[in-house]
Write a protein that holds these residues in place. Structure first.
Motif, PDB file in Angstrom:
ATOM      1  N   ASP A   1      79.184  26.770 -16.936  1.00  0.00           N
ATOM      2  CA  ASP A   1      78.961  27.074 -15.514  1.00  0.00           C
ATOM      3  C   ASP A   1      77.678  26.366 -15.084  1.00  0.00           C
ATOM      4  O   ASP A   1      76.609  26.639 -15.637  1.00  0.00           O
ATOM      5  N   ARG A   2      77.784  25.463 -14.116  1.00  0.00           N
ATOM      6  CA  ARG A   2      76.620  24.685 -13.706  1.00  0.00           C
ATOM      7  C   ARG A   2      76.632  24.445 -12.197  1.00  0.00           C
ATOM      8  O   ARG A   2      77.695  24.330 -11.584  1.00  0.00           O
TER       9      ARG A   2
ATOM     10  N   HIS B   1      79.139  23.214  -7.438  1.00  0.00           N
ATOM     11  CA  HIS B   1      79.229  24.245  -8.473  1.00  0.00           C
ATOM     12  C   HIS B   1      80.495  23.986  -9.267  1.00  0.00           C
ATOM     13  O   HIS B   1      81.584  23.919  -8.701  1.00  0.00           O
ATOM     14  N   TRP B   2      80.367  23.792 -10.558  1.00  0.00           N
ATOM     15  CA  TRP B   2      81.554  23.658 -11.372  1.00  0.00           C
ATOM     16  C   TRP B   2      81.521  24.664 -12.519  1.00  0.00           C
ATOM     17  O   TRP B   2      80.477  25.004 -13.044  1.00  0.00           O
ATOM     18  N   ARG B   3      82.713  25.157 -12.838  1.00  0.00           N
ATOM     19  CA  ARG B   3      82.847  26.204 -13.853  1.00  0.00           C
ATOM     20  C   ARG B   3      84.078  25.903 -14.683  1.00  0.00           C
ATOM     21  O   ARG B   3      85.120  25.517 -14.150  1.00  0.00           O
TER      22      ARG B   3
ATOM     23  N   VAL C   1      86.668  27.463 -17.784  1.00  0.00           N
ATOM     24  CA  VAL C   1      87.078  28.674 -18.486  1.00  0.00           C
ATOM     25  C   VAL C   1      88.249  28.364 -19.403  1.00  0.00           C
ATOM     26  O   VAL C   1      88.951  27.362 -19.236  1.00  0.00           O
TER      27      VAL C   1
ATOM     28  N   ARG D   1      85.464  30.124  -7.903  1.00  0.00           N
ATOM     29  CA  ARG D   1      86.537  30.908  -8.510  1.00  0.00           C
ATOM     30  C   ARG D   1      87.893  30.522  -7.926  1.00  0.00           C
ATOM     31  O   ARG D   1      88.916  30.554  -8.606  1.00  0.00           O
TER      32      ARG D   1
ATOM     33  N   LEU E   1      84.605  32.456 -20.138  1.00  0.00           N
ATOM     34  CA  LEU E   1      83.740  31.412 -19.609  1.00  0.00           C
ATOM     35  C   LEU E   1      83.393  30.390 -20.681  1.00  0.00           C
ATOM     36  O   LEU E   1      83.021  30.739 -21.806  1.00  0.00           O
TER      37      LEU E   1
END
Length: 312
Positions: free
Chosen positions: A38-39, A24-26, A28, A290, A35
């Motif tokens: 987000d994938r 999971h990468w996000r 910001v 997060r 944001l």
């Protein structure tokens, strides 16, 4: 916060949570928490940290994003030396500041409780804490063949052992045994081990873990005992870290099994409370990524985001 045309481009922080089955990468805006992307993609761990670094770097470069810092929590980074190696490999490929920790170390950061102990019970299991000198500490996480008690694969493994113990004692199949026979397409208990070894592996075994909790809900004492023993093993990892000097303002639990199965979380909470009544146990409600974002934003000099803050 929306930016007007002509403003300085935002600094972008990227957090990456590399699990055993998915990544999971996000991204910001590092300063506002807004944001950017987000994938979630299937993990491609390769055969070593160099392979993992190459895959992560290629994935980030292929995203089309500009980024200024990257925080990574990686499955398999089971020592400070391994984390440093992956970090160096990523810095060389991405040319931005990078911080790498074991994925279990993301949990306290994600919960807004830095310094807490993180316990993962998902495909595998591991506990992570911070020692007196700030050094990262780990306990458990030795894989489905050697340990990972309380994980999906570990619970299924112990469920089969319980079925064999019941069979050896001359007792009839209970709800747990019946469900195991169906899941592994075995005609009788004696054939279970052969059926399991035809398709060994954490993911293959672990996908059957719901049946353990279903059997427990139907009254299988064996299934309840398997869950409780798994929880006590996870609590034992917490004991180990505390004995090594880890700070323990709280225990933060997460992972695909414990977040979906209240029985396992309740058993872990009770086991920790019995040994360390002053230590609260909380279930992580935020995505662990997060925590990786928090690390990336710190690299850019941004304060830790508050629990519930949008984006990061």
């Amino acid at each position: 916060m929306n930016r007007r045309a002509g403003d300085v481009p935002p600094r972008v922080a990227v957090g990456v949570d590399v699990g055993g089955t998915k990544t999971h990468w996000r991204a910001v805006d590092a300063d506002t928490g807004d944001l950017v992307a987000d994938r979630v993609v299937p993990s491609e761990l390769g055969t070593g940290l160099r392979d993992l670094a190459a895959w992560l770097a290629a994935h980030l470069r292929g995203s089309g994003l500009r980024y200024d810092a990257v925080g990574v929590g990686a499955h398999g980074c089971d020592s400070p030396a391994l984390c440093r190696t992956l970090q160096s490999e990523l810095v060389a490929r991405l040319d931005v500041p990078v911080r790498v920790v074991n994925d279990a170390h993301l949990l306290p950061h994600a919960a807004g409780l830095p310094g807490a102990i993180g316990v993962v019970a998902g495909t595998g299991s591991v506990a992570a804490g911070t020692g007196p000198d700030g050094e990262p500490l780990l306990a458990g996480g030795w894989g489905w063949a050697l340990g990972d008690e309380g994980s999906a694969a570990g619970l299924v493994r112990e469920a089969v052992r319980a079925a064999y113990a019941r069979h050896d004692a001359g007792l009839p199949p209970d709800e747990l045994t019946t469900r195991l026979l169906t899941a592994f397409e075995a005609a009788e208990v004696a054939a279970l081990s052969q059926a399991m070894t035809r398709s060994p592996g954490a993911e293959e075994w672990g996908r059957h873990v719901p049946l353990v909790f279903e059997a427990a809900a139907e009254g299988s004492a064996s299934a309840v005992r398997v869950v409780e023993e798994g929880a006590r093993a996870l609590a034992g990892l917490v004991d180990t870290l505390i004995a090594r000097g880890a700070s323990a303002p709280a225990v933060v639990a997460a992972g695909g099994v414990i977040t979906k199965q209240p029985l396992l979380f309740a058993a872990l909470r009770d086991a920790v409370r019995e040994r360390h009544p002053q230590v609260p146990v909380v279930l992580l409600k935020e995505a662990p990524v997060r925590g990786a974002l928090s690390l990336a934003r710190e690299l850019l000099g941004v304060r830790r985001p508050r629990p519930g803050e949008e984006g990061g």
